[in-house]
Motif scaffolding. Structure first.
Motif, PDB file in Angstrom:
ATOM      1  N   GLU A 145      -3.386   2.105   7.898  1.00 32.63           N
ATOM      2  CA  GLU A 145      -3.953   3.032   6.946  1.00 32.63           C
ATOM      3  C   GLU A 145      -2.851   3.692   6.128  1.00 32.63           C
ATOM      4  O   GLU A 145      -1.804   4.081   6.649  1.00 32.63           O
ATOM      5  CB  GLU A 145      -4.767   4.099   7.684  1.00 32.63           C
ATOM      6  CG  GLU A 145      -5.989   3.541   8.398  1.00 32.63           C
ATOM      7  CD  GLU A 145      -6.797   4.640   9.042  1.00 32.63           C
ATOM      8  OE1 GLU A 145      -6.367   5.818   8.932  1.00 32.63           O
ATOM      9  OE2 GLU A 145      -7.843   4.349   9.637  1.00 32.63           O
ATOM     10  N   LEU A 146      -3.126   3.842   4.822  1.00 30.93           N
ATOM     11  CA  LEU A 146      -2.149   4.474   3.948  1.00 30.93           C
ATOM     12  C   LEU A 146      -2.166   5.986   4.165  1.00 30.93           C
ATOM     13  O   LEU A 146      -3.234   6.593   4.361  1.00 30.93           O
ATOM     14  CB  LEU A 146      -2.463   4.151   2.492  1.00 30.93           C
ATOM     15  CG  LEU A 146      -2.294   2.696   2.075  1.00 30.93           C
ATOM     16  CD1 LEU A 146      -2.731   2.510   0.623  1.00 30.93           C
ATOM     17  CD2 LEU A 146      -0.865   2.234   2.256  1.00 30.93           C
ATOM     18  N   PRO A 147      -1.018   6.646   4.121  1.00 28.69           N
ATOM     19  CA  PRO A 147      -0.986   8.104   4.298  1.00 28.69           C
ATOM     20  C   PRO A 147      -1.628   8.817   3.115  1.00 28.69           C
ATOM     21  O   PRO A 147      -1.797   8.262   2.024  1.00 28.69           O
ATOM     22  CB  PRO A 147       0.510   8.408   4.408  1.00 28.69           C
ATOM     23  CG  PRO A 147       1.188   7.261   3.724  1.00 28.69           C
ATOM     24  CD  PRO A 147       0.315   6.066   3.982  1.00 28.69           C
ATOM     25  N   LEU A 148      -1.975  10.093   3.325  1.00 26.42           N
ATOM     26  CA  LEU A 148      -2.619  10.896   2.294  1.00 26.42           C
ATOM     27  C   LEU A 148      -1.749  11.013   1.049  1.00 26.42           C
ATOM     28  O   LEU A 148      -2.257  11.043  -0.088  1.00 26.42           O
ATOM     29  CB  LEU A 148      -2.941  12.285   2.854  1.00 26.42           C
ATOM     30  CG  LEU A 148      -3.509  13.303   1.849  1.00 26.42           C
ATOM     31  CD1 LEU A 148      -4.851  12.817   1.313  1.00 26.42           C
ATOM     32  CD2 LEU A 148      -3.643  14.671   2.512  1.00 26.42           C
ATOM     33  N   PHE A 149      -0.451  11.091   1.244  1.00 29.48           N
ATOM     34  CA  PHE A 149       0.453  11.249   0.106  1.00 29.48           C
ATOM     35  C   PHE A 149       0.327  10.086  -0.878  1.00 29.48           C
ATOM     36  O   PHE A 149       0.361  10.283  -2.100  1.00 29.48           O
ATOM     37  CB  PHE A 149       1.898  11.368   0.610  1.00 29.48           C
ATOM     38  CG  PHE A 149       2.916  11.353  -0.497  1.00 29.48           C
ATOM     39  CD1 PHE A 149       3.111  12.467  -1.288  1.00 29.48           C
ATOM     40  CD2 PHE A 149       3.667  10.210  -0.757  1.00 29.48           C
ATOM     41  CE1 PHE A 149       4.040  12.461  -2.308  1.00 29.48           C
ATOM     42  CE2 PHE A 149       4.588  10.198  -1.774  1.00 29.48           C
ATOM     43  CZ  PHE A 149       4.787  11.331  -2.562  1.00 29.48           C
ATOM     44  N   ILE A 150       0.160   8.877  -0.362  1.00 30.35           N
ATOM     45  CA  ILE A 150       0.051   7.713  -1.230  1.00 30.35           C
ATOM     46  C   ILE A 150      -1.224   7.792  -2.061  1.00 30.35           C
ATOM     47  O   ILE A 150      -1.218   7.546  -3.281  1.00 30.35           O
ATOM     48  CB  ILE A 150       0.083   6.416  -0.401  1.00 30.35           C
ATOM     49  CG1 ILE A 150       1.403   6.320   0.387  1.00 30.35           C
ATOM     50  CG2 ILE A 150      -0.086   5.212  -1.298  1.00 30.35           C
ATOM     51  CD1 ILE A 150       2.630   6.235  -0.492  1.00 30.35           C
ATOM     52  N   HIS A 151      -2.359   8.151  -1.422  1.00 22.51           N
ATOM     53  CA  HIS A 151      -3.617   8.278  -2.158  1.00 22.51           C
ATOM     54  C   HIS A 151      -3.535   9.380  -3.213  1.00 22.51           C
ATOM     55  O   HIS A 151      -3.990   9.212  -4.351  1.00 22.51           O
ATOM     56  CB  HIS A 151      -4.760   8.578  -1.185  1.00 22.51           C
ATOM     57  CG  HIS A 151      -5.089   7.446  -0.264  1.00 22.51           C
ATOM     58  ND1 HIS A 151      -5.755   6.311  -0.667  1.00 22.51           N
ATOM     59  CD2 HIS A 151      -4.829   7.271   1.066  1.00 22.51           C
ATOM     60  CE1 HIS A 151      -5.905   5.495   0.349  1.00 22.51           C
ATOM     61  NE2 HIS A 151      -5.344   6.047   1.415  1.00 22.51           N
ATOM     62  N   PHE A 152      -2.939  10.511  -2.824  1.00 19.88           N
ATOM     63  CA  PHE A 152      -2.839  11.628  -3.763  1.00 19.88           C
ATOM     64  C   PHE A 152      -1.966  11.254  -4.962  1.00 19.88           C
ATOM     65  O   PHE A 152      -2.308  11.518  -6.116  1.00 19.88           O
ATOM     66  CB  PHE A 152      -2.254  12.852  -3.049  1.00 19.88           C
ATOM     67  CG  PHE A 152      -1.929  13.986  -3.977  1.00 19.88           C
ATOM     68  CD1 PHE A 152      -2.927  14.819  -4.453  1.00 19.88           C
ATOM     69  CD2 PHE A 152      -0.616  14.214  -4.384  1.00 19.88           C
ATOM     70  CE1 PHE A 152      -2.624  15.864  -5.315  1.00 19.88           C
ATOM     71  CE2 PHE A 152      -0.317  15.249  -5.242  1.00 19.88           C
ATOM     72  CZ  PHE A 152      -1.315  16.080  -5.711  1.00 19.88           C
ATOM     73  N   THR A 153      -0.819  10.639  -4.698  1.00 21.77           N
ATOM     74  CA  THR A 153       0.093  10.272  -5.779  1.00 21.77           C
ATOM     75  C   THR A 153      -0.542   9.256  -6.718  1.00 21.77           C
ATOM     76  O   THR A 153      -0.433   9.367  -7.945  1.00 21.77           O
ATOM     77  CB  THR A 153       1.391   9.694  -5.198  1.00 21.77           C
ATOM     78  OG1 THR A 153       1.969  10.643  -4.288  1.00 21.77           O
ATOM     79  CG2 THR A 153       2.398   9.385  -6.289  1.00 21.77           C
ATOM     80  N   ALA A 154      -1.226   8.266  -6.141  1.00 17.00           N
ATOM     81  CA  ALA A 154      -1.871   7.253  -6.974  1.00 17.00           C
ATOM     82  C   ALA A 154      -2.951   7.868  -7.850  1.00 17.00           C
ATOM     83  O   ALA A 154      -3.041   7.588  -9.053  1.00 17.00           O
ATOM     84  CB  ALA A 154      -2.459   6.157  -6.098  1.00 17.00           C
TER      85      ALA A 154
END
Length: 500
Positions: free
Chosen positions: A460-469
């Motif tokens: 699973e991708l971390p929250l930071f990756i989803h937020f940045t994207a």
């Protein structure tokens, strides 16, 4: 009308911002602020985003992720440079620096076949064993002939069966095996040194003929012609026999001069490499032409006369020939010598050991019967041998069970990789089919134990990756809309005055 003095000051010192921005000075301060914000919507979003990132720098661990991102950026730049250098020069920059500069400083030596009877032979064998156990990319011991076999594929399909990277590795192998520092002493060897570096096959063949004009006993020239110009195995065998005659003559001359200087010792090692290579390829020609017992004799003689642990892996050729003869007792004897924990493993060793154990029970094996009465001791041994083989290289069963299409094997293989599985299945599938029930037992064991757990685990991708994207995507969309549709975006900003 605007005051000329104010205009002069604005041009000289940047004052009168309202006039510089083209705004009406009679407008109220609210209207002017809203107009400025409408013209700088994208910039404001960017500043707001930076502020939000600053506020969330601690909970999102931005410092750690920024360091990881910097490392990824540097890795990407290195990858792009490596790709460009390989595309332009045909070789890896990192590999070239490691071999040419770092390896001598670290005391590295090239793999070569030592002359039998040498006092340092045992020490070299031990060093070779340690080096080979760490090696991952190996030359395929059952590689095909370029002219007599690979070229057939090109004739039929018009496509090249070998990758450029694979052929580049072969060129490096040829320079290691067939050249040395004293090549300048023989004009024919000088020509062949350039031939092995040549990328164009017709140019290599032309250089081989030039070397033969200078020296009719140039063994490496015959080797090149046998590998690349001969269109049949019979022609390749004929040229290899000429190479053997010339190679034995040069080898005897080098033996007599080996103690005169270090250069003569290097020359002997090179001539030994050439002689062993020629004999091994002659044995492979005999195997392909149906003279299997002759091939087995040549391979056994090579393994007795020269150190067996070389990059040639002659014992794997021997295993395949013995399996073709169905001499399973001899196969077991070879495995007993090479299937050792201290020696480098291969798919040929692991799966051949599994095949021998499977052979004793496969003809009577039935999954339904085994589930009712349980596995016998012999069946347990066979299943454990298959487990061991699949754990070493999990790609092989799909090719043996013909779930994936076979292609021509490469000249180099990656241990425990798909290329090794292709090379093994290409030569050994017939031996598994010959033993009744062997593939059935392999399929039952593989599907029951490994098939479902061999899927690479999803992360699973971390929250930071989803937020940045999401943040970057939304900012880019707003910036594009502001640039393309400034009037509509201005109206939207007027409708949302509370945001500011």
């Amino acid at each position: 009308m605007a005051d000329p003095g104010c205009l002069a000051e604005a041009e000289a010192a940047g004052t009168c911002p309202a006039l510089v921005l083209g705004l009406n000075p009679t407008l109220g301060w609210r209207e002017r602020l809203r107009a400025r914000l409408a013209g700088t919507g994208a910039s404001l979003w960017f500043v707001a985003g930076l502020g939000l990132l600053y506020a969330l720098r601690i909970p999102l661990r931005l410092c750690e992720n920024l360091a990881a991102g910097t490392s990824s950026l540097i890795s990407g730049l290195i990858f792009i440079f490596e790709w460009w250098y390989f595309h332009k020069h045909g070789t890896s920059f990192i590999e070239q620096v490691s071999v040419s500069h770092l390896r001598p400083l670290m005391g590295g030596t090239e793999h070569s076949i030592s002359e039998p009877g040498s006092p340092s032979r045992n020490r070299e064998n031990e060093t070779s064993r340690q080096n080979l156990s760490e090696c991952k990319v190996w030359r395929n011991p059952l590689n095909l002939f370029r002219g007599a076999e690979y070229r057939r594929y090109t004739w039929v399909t018009g496509k090249e069966p070998l990758t450029y990277y694979d052929m580049n590795l072969s060129a490096q192998d040829h320079q290691t095996f067939f050249t040395c520092d004293t090549d300048f002493l023989r004009p024919s060897d000088t020509v062949m040194q350039k031939a092995w570096r040549e990328r164009n096959p017709p140019a290599r063949i032309k250089a081989a003929y030039q070397a033969l004009e200078l020296n009719n006993n140039c063994a490496t020239a015959y080797v090149l012609l046998a590998e690349e110009e001969a269109t049949t195995i019979v022609d390749a065998e004929r040229l290899f026999k000429q190479a053997l005659k010339a190679g034995e003559t040069i080898y005897r001359q080098s033996q007599q001069c080996q103690h005169q200087s270090p250069q003569h010792e290097a020359q002997l090692r090179r001539d030994t490499n050439v002689l062993v290579y020629i004999k091994r390829r002659l044995a492979m020609c005999a195997r392909k032409l149906g003279r299997i017992r002759e091939a087995v004799k040549v391979m056994r003689d090579l393994m007795k006369e020269f150190p067996p642990l070389t990059v040639l892996n002659i014992h794997e050729n021997l295993l395949e020939s013995l399996l073709e003869l169905q001499a399973y007792a001899d196969v077991q004897a070879v495995l007993a010598k090479y299937d050792d924990i201290s020696l480098p493993k291969s798919a040929a060793i692991c799966y051949t050991a599994a095949l021998l154990k499977t052979r004793t029970v496969s003809d009577k094996f039935s999954p339904e019967t085994a589930s009712k009465r349980g596995l016998s001791t012999a069946e347990i041994n066979a299943v454990e041998a298959i487990h061991r083989a699949v754990e070493f290289n999990p790609h092989v069963p799909k090719y043996l069970l013909e779930m994936k299409s076979l292609i021509l094997p490469p000249e180099h293989i990656l241990k425990r990789g798909d290329s090794e599985a292709i090379a093994y299945a290409f030569s050994h599938l017939q031996h598994w089919k010959r033993i009744e029930g062997a593939l059935n037992l392999l399929q039952c064991t593989w599907e029951g134990t490994f098939h479902h757990v061999s899927v690479y685990p999803k992360k699973e991708l971390p929250l930071f990756i989803h937020f940045t994207a999401g943040f970057c995507s939304s900012t880019a969309v707003i910036a594009v809309l502001t640039h393309q549709l400034p009037e509509i975006m201005g109206i939207l900003l007027k409708l949302c005055p509370d945001v500011y």
